[in-house]
Design an enzyme around this catalytic site. Structure first.
Site, mmCIF file in Angstrom:
data_model
loop_
_atom_site.group_PDB
_atom_site.id
_atom_site.type_symbol
_atom_site.label_atom_id
_atom_site.label_comp_id
_atom_site.label_asym_id
_atom_site.label_seq_id
_atom_site.Cartn_x
_atom_site.Cartn_y
_atom_site.Cartn_z
ATOM 1 N N ASP A 195 0.817 -1.206 0.000
ATOM 2 C CA ASP A 195 0.000 0.000 0.000
ATOM 3 C C ASP A 195 0.853 1.259 0.000
ATOM 4 O O ASP A 195 1.605 1.511 0.942
ATOM 5 C CB ASP A 195 -0.899 -0.015 1.237
ATOM 6 C CG ASP A 195 -1.726 1.231 1.377
ATOM 7 O OD1 ASP A 195 -2.191 1.744 0.347
ATOM 8 O OD2 ASP A 195 -1.903 1.703 2.510
ATOM 9 N N ASP A 210 -2.328 6.028 -5.301
ATOM 10 C CA ASP A 210 -2.508 5.069 -4.219
ATOM 11 C C ASP A 210 -2.836 3.673 -4.734
ATOM 12 O O ASP A 210 -3.905 3.439 -5.298
ATOM 13 C CB ASP A 210 -3.621 5.555 -3.294
ATOM 14 C CG ASP A 210 -3.809 4.659 -2.080
ATOM 15 O OD1 ASP A 210 -2.869 3.914 -1.744
ATOM 16 O OD2 ASP A 210 -4.882 4.695 -1.480
#
Length: 441
Positions: free
Chosen positions: A74, A265
């Site tokens: 992430d 992201d």
């Protein structure tokens, strides 16, 4: 299940991941889902599993001897965490860490709380050996991580934990794994790159090439089109892979916007933006096509009279570079309906460019020079060729936890400080702002 064997070649560690099926959620199932990754090391490349364009999960090893975990990779957070085998109030995981079985585990005297938009995790900050890949041969020593003793509202996260790939500002200055690997000389440079394949949301069993994360370098010849890489400045002080958002266009219409920041992201599957700007995009499409809004998402007719290719381009200008998404990239076609993979962040004045964007652009995250490079992905433009039997539009949201895995108070202040210094509107984190706190044991 298909397993790929790991190998090491020319300083590259090839990391395999499993391929498995996963049910696509319907509107009534709208909850944050986890993301599955496979990654690489050194000046390396490694395969990623693509579970219906929704989950990407890879392997991390902790301890001596190594204990295996499948975690979310992430870019929206920086902490590495996995659950403890002693945790009685944690989400279901296949693997949990046994501190009794590791001779290298070192607990520190700090208790860490991570509060997320729809849940939280808390545990002991610790040090451990951390390795990557299917059969890791190299490890980072003394890697900070949080051994989770309790978490809540992670029922839909199909992973043992999270590996944060953001900057150290999101982990209070403690080195994330990529920076630690560089400091210890295990990788040549603190750079990693992401290629996300497109399997048509499950329409294709396998893709060639497979999804890939390279830690320590990039490979534009394999994963990018024959074009120059365009680099934009990343605002490292925010902790996020955030960049300047100069303009948004839908077709020939420029979107009136107040936002100035976009975050790249890997922990978010959709494109997400401020509600006013998202509604303006919806309005521009709706006036030219037969559309309706369902559960906050725009669904348009794209059957016999209208093709998905008739819809306009969606364009984001980052600094001075223009990045376009075709309707096949930003829409999901099911039968005679097309749903925009674009959602609202409410009153927050930022954009999050998630997997929808990253599938279109091979992305290089350069910590050395605080920049992000983009080159057109080799993915074929086929995202809209899906046909599903159910009559409801399919919503796909994957976050490490929510839209960004970790929106820390510290990072919020840093983004606001950056914007204020330049005389711009500060970023407004209203509903998704989590808190982080330390507590002495």
């Amino acid at each position: 299940i298909i397993l790929f064997l790991a190998s090491v070649s020319l300083g590259k560690i090839y990391v395999p991941v499993e391929e498995s099926g996963f049910r696509l959620p319907e509107l009534s199932d709208l909850k944050p889902l986890s993301q599955d990754f496979l990654f690489t090391l050194g000046n390396a490349s490694s395969k990623l599993d693509n579970i219906q364009n929704m989950q990407y999960r890879g392997k991390v090893y902790l301890g001596t001897p190594p204990q295996e975990f499948k975690v979310i990779f992430d870019t929206g957070s920086s902490w590495l965490w996995v659950t403890s085998e002693d945790c009685e109030k944690c989400h279901d995981t296949k693997n949990s860490f046994s501190l009794q079985d590791s001779s290298s585990y070192v607990p520190l005297d700090l208790y860490k709380s991570l509060q997320y938009g729809t849940g939280f995790a808390e545990g002991v900050i610790s040090l451990e050996r951390a390795g990557l890949g299917d059969n890791p041969t190299v490890f980072a020593e003394n890697q900070y991580f949080v051994l989770i003793q309790k978490d809540k509202d992670f029922e839909n996260m199909k992973a043992d934990g999270i590996l944060g790939l953001g900057f150290k500002q999101l982990s209070e200055g403690k080195l994330p794994l990529v920076e630690n690997l560089k400091r210890q000389g295990i990788i040549d440079q603190a750079v990693f790159s992401v290629f996300l394949s497109d399997n048509g949301f499950g329409d294709k069993d396998h893709t060639n090439p497979s999804s890939m994360v390279i830690i320590g370098g990039s490979d534009t010849e394999t994963y990018g089109k024959n074009e120059s890489t365009r680099y934009v400045t990343a605002f490292e002080t925010t902790g996020y892979w955030s960049v300047r958002l100069s303009k948004i266009q839908i077709g020939q219409k420029e979107v009136v916007k107040a936002s100035t920041i976009a975050i790249i992201d890997t922990g978010t599957s959709l494109l997400l933006g401020p509600s006013y700007e998202v509604k303006e995009i919806y309005s521009q499409i709706d006036k030219d096509f037969e559309c309706q809004t369902s559960s906050g998402f725009l669904i348009c007719s794209c059957g016999f009279f209208t093709s998905i290719d008739d819809f306009p381009l969606l364009n984001f200008t980052l600094e001075n570079y223009s990045f376009s998404l075709t309707p096949r990239q930003y829409m999901l076609k099911q039968g005679s309906q097309c749903q925009l993979l674009l959602g609202s962040l409410g009153e927050q004045s930022i954009w999050i460019l998630g997997d929808v964007f990253i599938r279109a652009y091979y992305t290089i995250f350069d910590m050395e020079n605080s920049q992000i490079g983009f080159v057109g992905s080799i993915n074929k433009d086929t995202t809209g060729n899906n046909n599903f039997n159910n009559g409801n539009a399919i919503i796909i949201i994957i976050g490490g936890v929510v839209f960004i895995s970790l929106l820390g108070v510290l990072a919020t202040k840093l983004i606001n400080k950056y914007c204020n210094r330049r005389g711009e509107n500060p970023v407004s984190y209203i509903h998704l702002q989590p808190t982080q706190s330390y507590q002495r044991l």
